[in-house]
Design a protein around this motif. Sequence first.
Motif, short mmCIF file in Angstrom:
data_model
loop_
_atom_site.label_atom_id
_atom_site.label_comp_id
_atom_site.label_asym_id
_atom_site.label_seq_id
_atom_site.Cartn_x
_atom_site.Cartn_y
_atom_site.Cartn_z
N GLU A 320 0.82 -1.21 0.00
CA GLU A 320 0.00 0.00 0.00
C GLU A 320 0.86 1.26 0.00
OE1 GLU A 320 -3.44 2.15 2.78
OE2 GLU A 320 -2.54 0.25 3.39
N GLU A 321 1.91 1.28 0.82
CA GLU A 321 2.79 2.45 0.87
C GLU A 321 3.50 2.67 -0.47
OE1 GLU A 321 4.37 2.67 5.46
OE2 GLU A 321 5.01 0.96 4.23
N ALA A 322 4.02 1.60 -1.05
CA ALA A 322 4.73 1.71 -2.32
C ALA A 322 3.79 2.16 -3.44
CB ALA A 322 5.38 0.38 -2.67
N THR A 323 2.57 1.64 -3.43
CA THR A 323 1.59 2.02 -4.46
C THR A 323 1.25 3.51 -4.37
OG1 THR A 323 0.65 -0.20 -4.47
CG2 THR A 323 -0.72 1.58 -5.34
N ARG A 324 1.13 4.02 -3.13
CA ARG A 324 0.83 5.43 -2.95
C ARG A 324 1.93 6.31 -3.54
NH1 ARG A 324 0.82 5.68 2.45
NH2 ARG A 324 -1.21 4.63 2.48
N ILE A 325 3.18 5.92 -3.31
CA ILE A 325 4.30 6.70 -3.86
C ILE A 325 4.31 6.62 -5.39
CG2 ILE A 325 6.82 6.78 -4.03
CD1 ILE A 325 6.94 6.02 -1.08
N LYS A 326 4.11 5.44 -5.92
CA LYS A 326 4.13 5.29 -7.38
C LYS A 326 3.01 6.09 -8.03
CE LYS A 326 6.19 0.67 -7.25
NZ LYS A 326 5.96 -0.79 -7.43
N SER A 327 1.85 6.11 -7.41
CA SER A 327 0.72 6.88 -7.97
C SER A 327 1.03 8.37 -7.96
CB SER A 327 -0.54 6.59 -7.16
OG SER A 327 -0.92 5.24 -7.26
N ALA A 328 1.58 8.86 -6.86
CA ALA A 328 1.93 10.28 -6.78
C ALA A 328 3.02 10.62 -7.79
CB ALA A 328 2.40 10.62 -5.36
N ARG A 329 3.98 9.74 -7.93
CA ARG A 329 5.04 9.99 -8.93
C ARG A 329 4.46 10.10 -10.33
NH1 ARG A 329 10.14 5.93 -7.78
NH2 ARG A 329 11.15 7.10 -6.09
N ASN A 330 3.51 9.24 -10.67
CA ASN A 330 2.91 9.28 -12.00
C ASN A 330 2.25 10.63 -12.27
OD1 ASN A 330 3.71 6.66 -12.57
ND2 ASN A 330 1.78 5.75 -11.90
N VAL A 331 1.57 11.14 -11.25
CA VAL A 331 0.89 12.43 -11.40
C VAL A 331 1.90 13.53 -11.70
CG1 VAL A 331 -0.41 14.21 -10.17
CG2 VAL A 331 -1.08 11.80 -9.97
N TYR A 332 2.98 13.57 -10.91
CA TYR A 332 3.94 14.67 -11.08
C TYR A 332 4.82 14.47 -12.31
CZ TYR A 332 2.41 16.65 -6.74
OH TYR A 332 1.62 17.23 -5.77
N GLU A 333 5.02 13.23 -12.72
CA GLU A 333 5.76 12.99 -13.95
C GLU A 333 4.99 13.54 -15.15
OE1 GLU A 333 8.75 9.40 -15.17
OE2 GLU A 333 6.75 8.86 -14.46
N MET A 334 3.67 13.35 -15.15
CA MET A 334 2.85 13.90 -16.24
C MET A 334 2.83 15.42 -16.19
SD MET A 334 -0.37 11.29 -16.66
CE MET A 334 -0.80 11.21 -14.93
N ARG A 335 2.72 15.98 -14.98
CA ARG A 335 2.75 17.44 -14.86
C ARG A 335 4.07 18.01 -15.36
NH1 ARG A 335 0.15 19.02 -8.94
NH2 ARG A 335 -1.88 18.01 -9.24
N ALA A 336 5.17 17.37 -14.96
CA ALA A 336 6.49 17.86 -15.36
C ALA A 336 6.68 17.82 -16.87
CB ALA A 336 7.57 17.03 -14.67
N ALA A 337 5.99 16.88 -17.53
CA ALA A 337 6.11 16.77 -18.99
C ALA A 337 5.42 17.93 -19.70
CB ALA A 337 5.53 15.45 -19.46
N HIS A 338 4.48 18.60 -19.01
CA HIS A 338 3.71 19.65 -19.66
C HIS A 338 3.86 21.02 -19.02
CE1 HIS A 338 1.59 15.87 -20.75
NE2 HIS A 338 1.40 16.49 -21.90
N LEU A 339 4.42 21.07 -17.80
CA LEU A 339 4.51 22.34 -17.09
C LEU A 339 5.96 22.64 -16.72
CD1 LEU A 339 1.49 21.91 -14.65
CD2 LEU A 339 1.54 23.29 -16.75
N GLU A 340 6.46 23.79 -17.13
CA GLU A 340 7.84 24.18 -16.85
C GLU A 340 8.07 24.37 -15.36
OE1 GLU A 340 11.74 24.80 -17.77
OE2 GLU A 340 10.12 24.22 -19.14
N GLU A 341 7.02 24.75 -14.62
CA GLU A 341 7.18 25.05 -13.19
C GLU A 341 7.13 23.81 -12.30
OE1 GLU A 341 2.86 26.16 -14.33
OE2 GLU A 341 4.89 26.28 -15.19
N THR A 342 7.08 22.64 -12.89
CA THR A 342 7.11 21.40 -12.11
C THR A 342 8.25 20.52 -12.59
OG1 THR A 342 4.71 21.42 -11.78
CG2 THR A 342 5.83 19.32 -11.46
N LYS A 343 9.01 19.99 -11.65
CA LYS A 343 10.10 19.06 -11.96
C LYS A 343 10.03 17.91 -10.96
CE LYS A 343 12.43 21.52 -15.12
NZ LYS A 343 11.44 22.60 -15.28
N SER A 344 10.58 16.75 -11.33
CA SER A 344 10.57 15.61 -10.41
C SER A 344 11.85 14.81 -10.57
CB SER A 344 9.35 14.73 -10.66
OG SER A 344 9.34 14.24 -11.99
N TRP A 345 12.30 14.26 -9.45
CA TRP A 345 13.47 13.37 -9.41
C TRP A 345 13.11 12.15 -8.58
CZ3 TRP A 345 13.54 18.62 -8.93
CH2 TRP A 345 14.33 19.35 -9.83
#
Length: 439
Positions: A320-345
């Motif tokens: 459950e913990e790992a899934t929560r992190i992966k889901s949040a990462r997916n959201v910000y990875e998509m945002r970072a692909a379209h928004l200059e003001e968002t980055k993720s590592w």
Amino acid sequence: MNLPNYFIADLPDDAELTSLMLAEACEALRRNRANYLTARSTTDLIRSLYEVSRHWLDPSYSLRQLAMEQSPQATGFSPETLARGLDAFFAQLTTENLEYWIKQEFGHPQRLDSLVSNPDDREQQRASKATGPRLLTHVTAGTIPNPTFMSIISGLLVRSSQFVKCAQGVAFLTRLFGHSLYETDPKLGACLEIASWSGGNESLEETLFSESDCVTATGSDETIAAIRGRLQARQRFLGYGHKVSFAFVTNQAPGALTVQRLVDRAAADIVHWDQLGCLSPQVIYVQDGGNISPETFARLLAEKLTLLEEQEPRRPLSVEEATRIKSARNVYEMRAAHLEETKSWFSDDSTAWTVIYEEDPVFQFSCLNRFVYVKAVSDLQEALSGAETVREKVSTVGLGAARSEATALAATLADWGTTRICPLGKMQGPPLAWRHDGR
């Protein structure tokens, strides 16, 4: 190493707990308090507690070695994380710190021993003595041991017998601490009981609460409210609900400290106890306009977390913990692909750590487990506006600032309602005499 059965929590996992067993344990605690604890001097108690702390700081101490060996399975923490956390806690448990704490809380170092007067009291021809409850019950939560250790130490110093109720499956380190008390000072150990069961067992909890003079509880706001509603008017209650923390780095800080030192301190606060405590930063606000941009700070923080994962691995996560992190990462990875003001590592091929950079200052709840937001702000006021939604829930703010600006910033944070302000890098290590959540 087989531990003797000093506590209920030492019984086999399949042992049945009954209300009668708890009632008899509470009666024994009150009796042992009267026989072994009430007449002890503060100096004597501090001497024993200091001896316990020295044992835990010794890498060859048998109970510490047992903690290191079994921690990955029993607590999830890596030996490196546990060792750093235990060292930081027990290093503070000195005679001087304990004496200062008593004096701070009670106004006189002997106020727990007898009727005493400080200079102002003598002018008014007054004297006073502080006494603790006969039976103090602690309802604990989570796997971080320091708050429970601190509760037990507090109870011993005010001469209370204590019953520590741990959540199911997380009593391991509390048991070891209790056994270290028994080894060092058996009469102190006899004034402590430790048990573990799943919350919501109304029969056991009703018995325990009815026997208690004072109850402390740590957990969700819902848990705190439920326990409070089950206590009688005569019983004192101290509840510690859900809290969050964040950090603020000024644009002058990199001039006072090297950029790398700032990043190292922020990373230490994130890695300490795997970011699971209420004192862990979930968001780091970084002020624009300095010689390091907030985005660069985030990138350097990601690099530092990569190194720390090699030196001090994060604990394994549940599905459950790992899934929560992966889901949040997916959201910000998509945002970072379209928004200059968002980055993720992200850590490679794992959920070991995550850094999200955003220009939106609104406070975001982290997934924890070394998942942190870095947000760009123009000044402290913008950061506080972004954190307004959690204003009543903020415990600690870590400050990365030049010495010349720190006092004014701390005053602003205090007026805003922050109960603890400390340098970045010290968020997870409050001083022994810290007034928890402002109390």
